[in-house]
Scaffold this motif. Structure first.
Motif, PDB file in Angstrom:
ATOM      1  N   ASN A  83      -8.239   0.105  -3.760  1.00 27.32           N
ATOM      2  CA  ASN A  83      -7.195   0.766  -4.532  1.00 27.32           C
ATOM      3  C   ASN A  83      -7.764   2.049  -5.168  1.00 27.32           C
ATOM      4  OD1 ASN A  83      -4.865   1.329  -5.913  1.00 27.32           O
ATOM      5  ND2 ASN A  83      -5.232  -0.168  -7.522  1.00 27.32           N
ATOM      6  N   ILE A  87      -4.777   6.420  -1.991  1.00 24.32           N
ATOM      7  CA  ILE A  87      -3.778   5.366  -1.775  1.00 24.32           C
ATOM      8  C   ILE A  87      -3.695   4.452  -2.991  1.00 24.32           C
ATOM      9  CG2 ILE A  87      -3.862   5.360   0.723  1.00 24.32           C
ATOM     10  CD1 ILE A  87      -5.787   2.984   0.498  1.00 24.32           C
ATOM     11  N   PHE A 103      -8.821  -1.616   5.419  1.00 23.77           N
ATOM     12  CA  PHE A 103      -8.598  -2.831   4.634  1.00 23.77           C
ATOM     13  C   PHE A 103      -9.385  -4.028   5.158  1.00 23.77           C
ATOM     14  CE2 PHE A 103      -5.371  -0.187   2.914  1.00 23.77           C
ATOM     15  CZ  PHE A 103      -5.236  -0.621   1.606  1.00 23.77           C
ATOM     16  N   THR A 118      -2.628   0.529  -4.202  1.00 25.93           N
ATOM     17  CA  THR A 118      -2.282  -0.807  -3.725  1.00 25.93           C
ATOM     18  C   THR A 118      -1.781  -1.653  -4.899  1.00 25.93           C
ATOM     19  OG1 THR A 118      -4.461  -1.749  -4.107  1.00 25.93           O
ATOM     20  CG2 THR A 118      -4.121  -0.726  -1.990  1.00 25.93           C
ATOM     21  N   VAL A 172       0.859  -1.192   0.000  1.00 24.51           N
ATOM     22  CA  VAL A 172       0.000   0.000   0.000  1.00 24.51           C
ATOM     23  C   VAL A 172       0.890   1.234   0.000  1.00 24.51           C
ATOM     24  CG1 VAL A 172      -1.874   1.214   1.159  1.00 24.51           C
ATOM     25  CG2 VAL A 172      -1.719  -1.251   1.342  1.00 24.51           C
TER      26      VAL A 172
END
Lengths: 224, 939
Positions: free
Chosen positions: A96, A105, A54, A107, A38
């Motif tokens: 994601n 973010i 998550f 991923t 991440v």
């Protein structure tokens, strides 16, 4: 025939250069992995925040926060490991590109965490991307490490230069007397105003009241 | 430059590369027909795939000339390759496109018609080949969506003059025959019949008036089924169990912001909409017959789909298509059908004018409403694995519809997004795409009996991505949330929880901005009204409590995703602080001092005193001292070098007491270590786990209960962390799942003075229990899978050995087992043992949970009276109980005998020995639900 829809849970083209496994083996690992990398986290994002976000995609086994190699403080990335692969795939699909702590973010499927990978690989201890970053990013420690280093060096050299050329005042000036100032010997930027003000002596000038303050504005400037 | 290179899609190198100039291997694209190892297709095929996927992406119904040019060019390109080696690939992609782009069915039907018109042989192969194979395989695999989309394509093809009506009838004949013969006597047959009828209902509108009125056979059969379905079965089509109908169906069809009920899949709704459409078509036909007396021209609608909003691109090619010979695989030629296109006088502007569309929002009783919901729902499902692509398709849906069907998405620059565009209502820009998409998303988010928990984040991410600047999506989302907020009083608890979770995640993606003051004022007004003795209304109070719980939970989840102080600063002041009316504490940093904390510094140097032990344990944890070192310190505390007690019993008692003290001290120190981070706590827990176990954390239920209390007392102010800690403690088997379940369901509904937590004021305590139950169930399937895998590997190994022995004298028993085989046998044995253990664990979790639920509900009603709907504890308990039974109906279905025994034995806590009627009602309803599901799914 397989579906035409491109799956978001496909590994990126990133290659971990410190993973010395054969390319084929690495590909196999990525097909089975339950771990995610991440990125683009704020330095202030906590493990619990990552866990909370998550765990919405599956049951999280552990979160390994990325640390600055030198300072051992969070440096903006982490690894999230799920109990099963579906969790990792779902996080790729649904988490994601969303925001955590106001940052988008990113991923990526990861071959798996191994000890040592939690540390930044930049020269300064953080991530490589923060080494060369040109923009100011308050969530990631301000300027990029190299710019910060340059700024620090510039500051130091300026300080040195200043120290070299600065001669401290030994005789402290006493300053002009009030009368001299009132008579316009020392004018302001607008000399006329200065001379008008100077017409009133300190003895005769009434003390400024609250109303006048308000009329002048808090910053002392007269309002239009 | 050839038309191939002029095509706007040419720049896309790979269908899956999103327009990048690199293939999936990051090596840059190659030229010519070099084959790509990643996909097994040549570069040319990849480009053709991309072209097919983009058919009709930029159609402008106001100026179709660009589109017609592109289509003509594409037909040229495809015809050049369809006959070559790439033919099968193109046909496969074509078939996949039909089932993966639900809104483009008319586009693909037009493309096929154009190909058929140019080269009938190629057109016939295209319609008969891979498309039919895919239809067959979809039916075999039970993929009803693909079946529906392919049949829609064929229905549309009857309008584009590429398929005869008799051929279409031949295609759906098996469906019709089966529907005629099927009897709704069992749940399985009922479902089969419903699926067949629903598929046909969803297909019919695409065939337009000819398909609906030629002989009416299909709809007649469906009508008969609907009658038999209602008469011959005790299962109504629209289920009336409160378990499944949390909301009243939408009464006011004029409001697009109402939650989207009934559910999209409703067969009854489809049936009524199609029936209304047929009646409308019949009226139109009568009128046209009357007109025909004056002028003998056929209505243009005979070549149009009955879904008036969908673009009919084939009308742009009438000159070409009317001359085509339709594909026919029916039993007999239908000349009149092939003549149909020739007779029809279709102009290039035959798309429905905007005025033809209702200027109000679509009525839930219209077929347009159902088709649009169906298309949006299918797109969301199909593109679950790629929400970005799905989103692109969703927001470009208006391009596939007749011009003016939807109002523009973009708000003109300089215009306030908050300004309602009511002035536009009269100008034909009738419907709002924003409302339509969000309706479908919320319908899926809140659908019952259950959705996979991961779908909550899927839908919330989708709504977050939809919030584009300069559109009304945020405004419509806000209205939808407020509308749902007002219905919280009657909403199922599980739905409220999902909504709170999705809402908090949504806000976390949008800087946590929300106008809370409106809700604060509403709650205040409701409270004042509630305090008025004359007008006290229990149901209002219940609604208010539901709304408070929702807000509390949404805020709590936001603090978990961000941090407490930030969220606190955005809230009305009235909500922050202590007390029953406050929704969030002012401070969560203060934690209780450890019970075993050093009371005075003097004692902290003595290792045999509690302060001394705590001091050394803290030091040990901080410095990550070895287990043996800490163990030694703990043993020094438990067995101090003191004069021996004369009484052996007293000595033993003293040792036992000190062991408990040491255990609690170590446990509290580990909890305290979690202040740094979860990993710090888990690291310490893993390091000293053997010592904790040695100190008897799992000795008895009381020990576990004590540890749960300690955990809750320490971390009760931070629900998110508490949830993680409890979960991990159970995973490490420091505490048992049963103790956690006891903690949640053992509360009486008041705030626990010890822990400061009232479990019924939140949703998250149930999530802890739910997660434990879910994991126990998952464990069984994991062991089952492991056993199957190991047995399969053994079987393969046996076959290989048999092949090796073939032709030799040796027997299989003569050859010693290899280490691999030994491992496989061990794996099978472990999987079998593991499964047995996991199944036992399931019973250990579920039976006490069921018992606890019933007991708690019974005892609560015994104390609180009968005014149940305004009783928050009762509503919460009932909601959790229903959710458990809905989610784990398979497991609980295997325990129905136990459940019935519990019911038969009567309530333990009630001296009368009778269940409260409300509790009994819940039990009956749940049992009925489970039996129904069993019959439906398991036959």
């Amino acid at each position: 025939m397989a579906t035409l829809v491109h799956h978001l849970a496909s590994p990126s083209t990133y290659k971990d250069h410190q993973n010395h496994e054969a390319e084929e083996k690495q590909r196999e690992q990525l097909l089975k992995t339950t771990a995610l990398y991440v990125g683009n986290l704020s330095f202030y994002t906590t493990e619990e925040q990552v866990y909370e976000l998550f765990s919405r995609a599956g049951e999280v086994k552990r979160v390994v926060m990325g640390l600055d190699r030198m300072k051992k403080t969070p440096c903006g990335f982490c690894f999230v490991e799920y109990y099963d692969r579906q969790g990792a795939v779902d996080a790729m699909m649904f988490i994601n590109g969303t925001k955590l702590d106001d940052r988008t973010i990113r991923t990526d499927l990861d071959a798996g965490f191994v000890e040592g990978r939690q540390f930044g690989r930049g020269r300064s201890g953080g991530q490589v991307r923060d080494e060369y970053r040109q923009e100011f990013d308050a969530g990631r420690g301000g300027w990029g490490a190299q710019i910060a280093q340059k700024l620090k060096e510039a500051e130091e050299s300026r300080a040195l230069e200043q120290a070299a050329h600065f001669h401290p005042v030994t005789d402290i000036p006493a300053g002009p007397e009030r009368d001299e100032q009132a008579n316009g010997a020392v004018g302001g930027a607008d000399g006329a105003a200065g001379s008008q003000q100077g017409a009133a002596t300190s003895a005769t000038k009434p003390k400024r009241g609250r109303d006048e303050d308000e009329e002048m504005g808090g910053d002392g400037k007269r309002r239009a | 430059m050839s038309s191939y290179h002029r095509h706007p899609s040419f720049t896309s190198q790979h269908p899956k590369a999103g327009g990048r100039r690199y293939n999936s291997r990051g090596q840059g694209h190659s030229n010519g027909h070099q084959r790509s190892a990643a996909y097994g297709t040549s570069d040319l095929e990849s480009r053709l795939t991309a072209l097919l996927m983009k058919v009709g992406d930029r159609v402008d119904s106001a100026d179709p000339s660009v589109f017609t040019d592109q289509m003509t060019a594409l037909v040229d390109i495809l015809l050049a390759d369809l006959d070559g080696s790439s033919g099968p690939h193109i046909r496969q992609v074509f078939a996949r496109c039909i089932v993966e782009f639900p809104m483009k069915t008319p586009m693909y039907a037009t493309l096929a018609a154009l190909i058929n018109a140019r080269v009938p042989r190629v057109g016939e192969t295209l319609l008969k080949g891979e498309c039919l194979s895919l239809l067959q395989s979809s039916l075999t695999s039970g993929d009803w969506r693909a079946t529906k989309l392919l049949l829609r394509f064929y229905a549309q093809s009857t309008l584009t003059n590429s398929l005869t009506l008799s051929s279409f009838h031949a295609l759906v004949q098996p469906f019709v025959q089966e529907l005629q013969s099927i009897s709704p006597s069992t749940a399985l047959l009922r479902d089969r019949g419903d699926a067949l009828a629903l598929t046909l209902l969803q297909v019919l509108p695409y065939g337009g008036q000819p398909l609906l009125s030629t002989d009416g056979l299909i709809f007649t059969v469906i009508s008969h089924w609907m009658i038999r379905r209602v008469e011959g079965s005790d299962q109504p089509i629209a289920r009336s169990l409160p378990l499944l109908t949390p909301y009243p169906p939408t009464q006011d069809s004029s409001s697009s912001l109402e939650p989207p009920y009934p559910v999209v899949e409703g067969i009854q709704g489809w049936y009524e909409a199609v029936q209304a459409m047929i009646q409308k078509e019949e009226r139109k036909e009568e009128e046209s017959t009357m007109t025909d007396l004056d002028n003998s021209s056929k209505p243009a609608s005979s070549t149009q789909s009955s879904v008036s909003i969908l673009l009919q691109p084939h009308v742009y090619f009438d000159a070409t298509l009317t001359k085509a010979t339709p594909v026919n695989w029916g039993d007999q030629e239908e000349k009149e059908e092939s003549d149909r296109m020739e007779d029809a006088s279709i102009g290039a502007d035959a798309s429905l004018p905007a005025k033809a569309i209702s200027t109000t929002l679509p009525s839930p009783k219209s077929v347009e409403w159902w088709v649009l919901h169906d298309i949006v729902g299918d797109t969301i499902d199909l593109y679950e694995c790629n929400r970005r692509e799905g989103l692109r398709l969703l927001v470009t849906l208006p391009e596939q519809c007749v011009s003016g069907t939807f109002r523009p998405l973009q708000i003109p620059l300089g215009r306030d997004p908050l300004d309602e565009d009511e002035s536009e209502e009269g100008d034909g820009k009738a419907w709002r795409l924003e409302a339509l998409i969000l309706q479908v998303v919320f319908a899926r988010l809140l659908s019952l009996p259950s959705i996979p928990s991961r779908h909550v984040v899927a839908y919330s991410t989708l709504t977050s991505d939809l919030m584009r600047p300069q559109t009304r999506f945020p405004l419509v989302y806000g209205k939808a949330i407020r509308s749902l907020f007002s219905r919280l009083g009657s909403m199922d608890l599980e739905c409220s929880r999902r909504l709170a979770e999705a809402f908090s995640h949504h806000l976390s993606n949008h800087t946590f901005y929300w106008n809370w003051t409106t809700w604060a004022d509403q709650l205040k007004t409701a409270k004042e009204e509630g305090e008025d003795e004359d007008n006290r209304d229990a149901s209002l109070e219940s609604v208010r409590e539901s709304q408070k719980t929702f807000i509390r939970e949404a805020i709590l989840r936001m603090t978990w995703l961000s941090y407490h102080d930030r969220i606190k600063s955005t809230l009305p002041e009235d909500w922050v602080g202590q007390g029953p009316e406050r929704l969030i504490p002012a401070d969560i940093t203060s934690r209780p001092i450890l019970t075993a904390s050093p009371s005075s510094p003097e004692g902290s140097s003595d290792p045999t005193s509690i302060p001394g032990l705590v001091q050394s344990l803290r030091e040990g944890l901080r410095l990550r001292k070895d287990l043996l070192v800490v163990e030694k310190q703990v043993k020094a505390f438990i067995h101090p070098e003191s004069p021996e007690l004369e009484d052996g019993m007293a000595q033993e008692e003293e040792t036992r007491h000190r062991r408990i003290q040491a255990r609690d001290a170590l446990f509290e120190c580990i909890l305290e270590h979690g202040i740094k981070s979860t990993s710090h706590m888990l690291g310490a827990l893993e390091r000293y786990l053997p010592l904790l176990r040695d100190l008897g954390v799992r000795e008895d239920g009381d020990a576990g209960k004590g540890l749960v209390d300690l955990t809750v007392r320490y971390w009760g102010g931070h629900g998110g962390f508490l949830r993680i800690v409890l979960d991990k403690m159970v995973t490490y088997r420091v505490i048992g799942a049963k103790e956690v379940i006891d903690w949640v369901l053992g509360q009486d509904g008041s705030q626990d003075p010890e822990t400061g937590v009232n479990v019924y004021a939140y949703y998250y305590p149930w999530e802890v229990v739910d997660s434990l139950l879910d994991r126990a169930v998952a464990r069984v399937s994991r062991y089952t899978r492991a056993r199957i895998d190991a047995e399969e590997a053994l079987k393969q190994d046996g076959l290989r050995r048999a092949a090796e022995l073939n032709g030799t004298e040796a027997q299989e028993e003569d050859i010693p087992m290899t280490s691999g085989q030994v491992e496989l046998h061990t794996a099978v044995r472990e999987a079998v043992e593991g499964k047995e253990w996991a199944e036992k664990e399931i019973k250990d979790f579920f039976i006490p949970s069921l018992r606890l639920f019933l007991t708690r509900m019974q005892s609560h009603l015994a104390h609180s009276g009968q005014n149940t709907e305004s009783d928050r504890v009762w509503v919460t308990l009932r909601g959790w109980f229903r959710e458990m039974c809905r989610r784990f109906w398979r497991v609980i279905g295997g325990m129905l005998v136990t459940l019935e025994t519990i019911v038969f034995m009567g309530p333990e806590i009630d001296g009368r020995g009778e269940w409260n009627p409300r509790v009994k009602q819940e039990i009956d309803m749940v049992v009925q639900f489970i039996k129904d599901r069993q019959a439906k799914v398991l036959g």
